[in-house]
Every structure is written in structure tokens, then in C-alpha cells.
Design a protein around this motif. Sequence first.
Motif, PDB file in Angstrom:
ATOM      1  N   LYS A 192       0.826  -1.205   0.000  1.00  0.00           N
ATOM      2  CA  LYS A 192       0.000   0.000   0.000  1.00  0.00           C
ATOM      3  C   LYS A 192       0.863   1.259   0.000  1.00  0.00           C
ATOM      4  CE  LYS A 192      -4.097  -2.100   2.086  1.00  0.00           C
ATOM      5  NZ  LYS A 192      -4.993  -2.150   3.266  1.00  0.00           N
ATOM      6  N   TYR A 193       1.988   1.225   0.696  1.00  0.00           N
ATOM      7  CA  TYR A 193       2.894   2.367   0.634  1.00  0.00           C
ATOM      8  C   TYR A 193       3.468   2.526  -0.772  1.00  0.00           C
ATOM      9  CZ  TYR A 193       3.042   4.133   5.392  1.00  0.00           C
ATOM     10  OH  TYR A 193       2.706   4.755   6.574  1.00  0.00           O
ATOM     11  N   ALA A 194       3.791   1.404  -1.404  1.00  0.00           N
ATOM     12  CA  ALA A 194       4.304   1.464  -2.777  1.00  0.00           C
ATOM     13  C   ALA A 194       3.252   2.026  -3.724  1.00  0.00           C
ATOM     14  CB  ALA A 194       4.747   0.078  -3.232  1.00  0.00           C
ATOM     15  N   ASP A 195       1.985   1.668  -3.486  1.00  0.00           N
ATOM     16  CA  ASP A 195       0.905   2.119  -4.364  1.00  0.00           C
ATOM     17  C   ASP A 195       0.733   3.632  -4.357  1.00  0.00           C
ATOM     18  OD1 ASP A 195       0.359  -0.449  -5.165  1.00  0.00           O
ATOM     19  OD2 ASP A 195      -1.329  -0.734  -3.796  1.00  0.00           O
ATOM     20  N   VAL A 196       1.104   4.300  -3.262  1.00  0.00           N
ATOM     21  CA  VAL A 196       0.978   5.768  -3.192  1.00  0.00           C
ATOM     22  C   VAL A 196       2.324   6.443  -3.462  1.00  0.00           C
ATOM     23  CG1 VAL A 196      -1.014   5.712  -1.655  1.00  0.00           C
ATOM     24  CG2 VAL A 196       1.290   5.818  -0.659  1.00  0.00           C
ATOM     25  N   GLY A 197       3.263   5.665  -3.998  1.00  0.00           N
ATOM     26  CA  GLY A 197       4.550   6.250  -4.381  1.00  0.00           C
ATOM     27  C   GLY A 197       5.521   6.459  -3.250  1.00  0.00           C
ATOM     28  N   ARG A 198       5.368   5.707  -2.167  1.00  0.00           N
ATOM     29  CA  ARG A 198       6.260   5.834  -1.020  1.00  0.00           C
ATOM     30  C   ARG A 198       6.759   4.442  -0.615  1.00  0.00           C
ATOM     31  NH1 ARG A 198       2.847   8.416   3.467  1.00  0.00           N
ATOM     32  NH2 ARG A 198       4.856   8.446   4.534  1.00  0.00           N
ATOM     33  N   PRO A 199       7.573   3.830  -1.431  1.00  0.00           N
ATOM     34  CA  PRO A 199       7.973   2.444  -1.169  1.00  0.00           C
ATOM     35  C   PRO A 199       8.725   2.272   0.147  1.00  0.00           C
ATOM     36  CG  PRO A 199       9.348   3.421  -2.879  1.00  0.00           C
ATOM     37  CD  PRO A 199       8.223   4.381  -2.643  1.00  0.00           C
ATOM     38  N   VAL A 200       8.392   1.198   0.862  1.00  0.00           N
ATOM     39  CA  VAL A 200       9.135   0.768   2.042  1.00  0.00           C
ATOM     40  C   VAL A 200       9.596  -0.662   1.769  1.00  0.00           C
ATOM     41  CG1 VAL A 200       7.906   2.263   3.653  1.00  0.00           C
ATOM     42  CG2 VAL A 200       7.037  -0.031   3.197  1.00  0.00           C
ATOM     43  N   HIS A 201      10.728  -1.023   2.320  1.00  0.00           N
ATOM     44  CA  HIS A 201      11.329  -2.301   1.962  1.00  0.00           C
ATOM     45  C   HIS A 201      11.394  -3.295   3.111  1.00  0.00           C
ATOM     46  CE1 HIS A 201      12.929   0.806  -0.834  1.00  0.00           C
ATOM     47  NE2 HIS A 201      12.610  -0.113  -1.717  1.00  0.00           N
ATOM     48  N   ASN A 202      11.075  -2.830   4.301  1.00  0.00           N
ATOM     49  CA  ASN A 202      11.098  -3.736   5.443  1.00  0.00           C
ATOM     50  C   ASN A 202      10.229  -3.144   6.557  1.00  0.00           C
ATOM     51  OD1 ASN A 202      12.776  -1.783   6.875  1.00  0.00           O
ATOM     52  ND2 ASN A 202      14.467  -2.536   5.603  1.00  0.00           N
ATOM     53  N   THR A 203      10.116  -3.902   7.646  1.00  0.00           N
ATOM     54  CA  THR A 203       9.247  -3.476   8.740  1.00  0.00           C
ATOM     55  C   THR A 203       9.728  -2.189   9.388  1.00  0.00           C
ATOM     56  OG1 THR A 203       8.704  -5.796   9.189  1.00  0.00           O
ATOM     57  CG2 THR A 203       8.189  -4.206  10.907  1.00  0.00           C
ATOM     58  N   THR A 204      11.027  -2.027   9.534  1.00  0.00           N
ATOM     59  CA  THR A 204      11.560  -0.806  10.147  1.00  0.00           C
ATOM     60  C   THR A 204      11.162   0.427   9.344  1.00  0.00           C
ATOM     61  OG1 THR A 204      13.450  -1.982  11.083  1.00  0.00           O
ATOM     62  CG2 THR A 204      13.647   0.410  10.864  1.00  0.00           C
ATOM     63  N   GLU A 205      11.312   0.368   8.031  1.00  0.00           N
ATOM     64  CA  GLU A 205      10.938   1.504   7.190  1.00  0.00           C
ATOM     65  C   GLU A 205       9.437   1.758   7.253  1.00  0.00           C
ATOM     66  OE1 GLU A 205      12.373   1.096   3.228  1.00  0.00           O
ATOM     67  OE2 GLU A 205      14.484   0.965   3.825  1.00  0.00           O
ATOM     68  N   ALA A 206       8.646   0.697   7.299  1.00  0.00           N
ATOM     69  CA  ALA A 206       7.193   0.861   7.383  1.00  0.00           C
ATOM     70  C   ALA A 206       6.789   1.491   8.707  1.00  0.00           C
ATOM     71  CB  ALA A 206       6.503  -0.490   7.206  1.00  0.00           C
ATOM     72  N   VAL A 207       7.431   1.070   9.792  1.00  0.00           N
ATOM     73  CA  VAL A 207       7.139   1.650  11.107  1.00  0.00           C
ATOM     74  C   VAL A 207       7.487   3.130  11.125  1.00  0.00           C
ATOM     75  CG1 VAL A 207       7.917   1.695  13.516  1.00  0.00           C
ATOM     76  CG2 VAL A 207       7.306  -0.480  12.440  1.00  0.00           C
ATOM     77  N   VAL A 208       8.653   3.488  10.601  1.00  0.00           N
ATOM     78  CA  VAL A 208       9.056   4.892  10.558  1.00  0.00           C
ATOM     79  C   VAL A 208       8.032   5.715   9.782  1.00  0.00           C
ATOM     80  CG1 VAL A 208      10.770   6.498   9.630  1.00  0.00           C
ATOM     81  CG2 VAL A 208      11.519   4.443  10.837  1.00  0.00           C
ATOM     82  N   SER A 209       7.536   5.184   8.676  1.00  0.00           N
ATOM     83  CA  SER A 209       6.566   5.915   7.857  1.00  0.00           C
ATOM     84  C   SER A 209       5.241   6.095   8.584  1.00  0.00           C
ATOM     85  CB  SER A 209       6.335   5.175   6.534  1.00  0.00           C
ATOM     86  OG  SER A 209       7.499   5.215   5.728  1.00  0.00           O
ATOM     87  N   THR A 210       4.758   5.040   9.261  1.00  0.00           N
ATOM     88  CA  THR A 210       3.467   5.159   9.948  1.00  0.00           C
ATOM     89  C   THR A 210       3.558   6.111  11.137  1.00  0.00           C
ATOM     90  OG1 THR A 210       3.996   3.090  11.126  1.00  0.00           O
ATOM     91  CG2 THR A 210       2.525   2.934   9.245  1.00  0.00           C
ATOM     92  N   VAL A 211       4.692   6.089  11.844  1.00  0.00           N
ATOM     93  CA  VAL A 211       4.882   7.039  12.946  1.00  0.00           C
ATOM     94  C   VAL A 211       4.932   8.462  12.409  1.00  0.00           C
ATOM     95  CG1 VAL A 211       6.502   7.829  14.714  1.00  0.00           C
ATOM     96  CG2 VAL A 211       6.025   5.389  14.467  1.00  0.00           C
ATOM     97  N   HIS A 212       5.677   8.659  11.331  1.00  0.00           N
ATOM     98  CA  HIS A 212       5.810   9.990  10.735  1.00  0.00           C
ATOM     99  C   HIS A 212       4.465  10.508  10.223  1.00  0.00           C
ATOM    100  CE1 HIS A 212       7.825  13.333   8.724  1.00  0.00           C
ATOM    101  NE2 HIS A 212       7.139  13.055   7.633  1.00  0.00           N
ATOM    102  N   ASP A 213       3.631   9.614   9.712  1.00  0.00           N
ATOM    103  CA  ASP A 213       2.316  10.014   9.196  1.00  0.00           C
ATOM    104  C   ASP A 213       1.342  10.364  10.317  1.00  0.00           C
ATOM    105  OD1 ASP A 213       3.129   9.668   6.592  1.00  0.00           O
ATOM    106  OD2 ASP A 213       2.208   7.689   6.368  1.00  0.00           O
ATOM    107  N   GLY A 214       1.562   9.811  11.518  1.00  0.00           N
ATOM    108  CA  GLY A 214       0.675  10.107  12.638  1.00  0.00           C
ATOM    109  C   GLY A 214      -0.325   9.027  12.972  1.00  0.00           C
ATOM    110  N   TRP A 215      -0.200   7.849  12.375  1.00  0.00           N
ATOM    111  CA  TRP A 215      -1.183   6.781  12.585  1.00  0.00           C
ATOM    112  C   TRP A 215      -1.322   6.386  14.042  1.00  0.00           C
ATOM    113  CZ3 TRP A 215      -4.667   5.263   9.182  1.00  0.00           C
ATOM    114  CH2 TRP A 215      -4.415   5.383   7.809  1.00  0.00           C
ATOM    115  N   PHE A 216      -0.226   6.352  14.788  1.00  0.00           N
ATOM    116  CA  PHE A 216      -0.291   5.776  16.134  1.00  0.00           C
ATOM    117  C   PHE A 216      -0.835   6.735  17.178  1.00  0.00           C
ATOM    118  CE2 PHE A 216       3.383   2.927  14.610  1.00  0.00           C
ATOM    119  CZ  PHE A 216       2.462   2.087  13.992  1.00  0.00           C
ATOM    120  N   ASP A 217      -1.261   7.932  16.776  1.00  0.00           N
ATOM    121  CA  ASP A 217      -1.941   8.841  17.701  1.00  0.00           C
ATOM    122  C   ASP A 217      -3.427   8.559  17.775  1.00  0.00           C
ATOM    123  OD1 ASP A 217       0.256  10.158  18.539  1.00  0.00           O
ATOM    124  OD2 ASP A 217      -0.068  11.976  17.395  1.00  0.00           O
ATOM    125  N   LEU A 218      -3.960   7.779  16.836  1.00  0.00           N
ATOM    126  CA  LEU A 218      -5.394   7.529  16.827  1.00  0.00           C
ATOM    127  C   LEU A 218      -5.797   6.658  18.010  1.00  0.00           C
ATOM    128  CD1 LEU A 218      -6.281   6.964  13.076  1.00  0.00           C
ATOM    129  CD2 LEU A 218      -6.790   8.926  14.512  1.00  0.00           C
TER     130      LEU A 218
END
Length: 218
Positions: A192-218
Motif C-alpha cells: 500500500k505504501y508502494a501504491d501511493v509512491g512511497r515504497p518501504v522495503h522492510n518493517t523498520t521503514e514501514a514503522v518509521v513511515s506510519t509514525v511519521h504520518d501520525g497513525w499511532f496517535d489515533l
Amino acid sequence: MNTRPPPIRIAVLDDQEFILRSLPAVAEQSDGRIVVTLTTADRQEFIAHCQTENPDVAIVDLMMDGRISGHEVINVLASGSQRCLAFTADQRRLPIRLAMKAGARGLVLKSDSMAALVEAITAVHEEGWAPSSGAAGALLDDSTNLPPLSPHELECLRLAAEGIPIKAIGRQFDPPISLSSVKTYLTRAYEKYADVGRPVHNTTEAVVSTVHDGWFDL
């Protein structure tokens, strides 16, 4: 004989005391074209005021008490045709995206000038939509590049962010899920990150992206 139009009435919801004290200066900055009917940190008081007094523009802080919640207020008010302006110091994608989806008519950053705020309020009142500063406009553009992560995908990433090993993540669910299911959810998140043009290659990169986006404040 020319008559001056009635002032634009605004109400402000914000949980920062210095913001509540400073925003009434918008009336002075506008040369009397804007009047403030309410400044409050109480969301229920704010909603009740807007529903009964119907100010021309409701200015809503997106982060209240350390939580992304301004979009909830905007959703309630916009459903009743109240014109809302998102107001924030938060520059993450998720709160901005949620606010716009809820019905905000524009975005003003707390770092923008008072003149920019006056311009945005006037535009929302007169035209229904506010122009954005360069910084706010860039954030609006960025907020569209947000992947539609599912609750299970987010939970896997949240647990990984807390340091739970991938092989143990499934045991944290109720009921527990298998390791293969965890890996499937994580793979879907990467896709899904790749689909919006923001590729992540592993769990660490995905975690960094979700934290940066603000998902974990919900």
C-alpha cells in the motif's frame, strides 16, 4: 451611501492557552472585518456554540489534549453546513487528511502569519474555500499520499514499533493470529505504501513511515 458589510463571526477551538489569548488579535488585524464570538478549549462547549450561534467560520485545532481529534469536531459541524477551517501546528499527513475528509474548507498552520489567517477566514466566508500558504499547500498535497492501512496492518506495525519481534506479534492479538498472517499484513502494508509512491522495503521503514504520518496517535 455605502454601508459596511457585517463583520465575519468566528469561533475558535484550541487547547493551547497562548493561542486562545492571541487569536482575538485577528479582529484588530482585520480592521474590524472579523469578530471573535468564542475561544475555548472545551470541544462540547465549542460544538454547542457553533450549533446555536452559527458563526460564519469555525476554526478547529486538529490536535486536542495530545490526540488527533479535530477532524471529529469538523465532521459534526460540517454535517450541519458549518464552514470549518483546520488550524494546526502538526505537519503530519494523517491529521490533515482526516480534517479535509471531514469537511474542512482549508488549512492554516499556526506558523502562518496573522494576515494569512485573516485571508483564509475571509475566503472561507466569501468563497467557501481558503487559499493555502506555500507550506500549508505542500502539506495538503502530501496528505493525499497516505496509504489506506487496515486496523490489522496498523496493529502489526504498532506492535513492531514497540519492539515486539515479528514472530511474537501474532500472540499479542485477541484472539491470536498466526505468524503467516502477520507476515501477510505486513506485506500488504508495504504494497500500500508502494501504491501511493512511497515504497518501504522492510518493517523498520514501514514503522518509521506510519509514525511519521501520525497513525499511532489515533
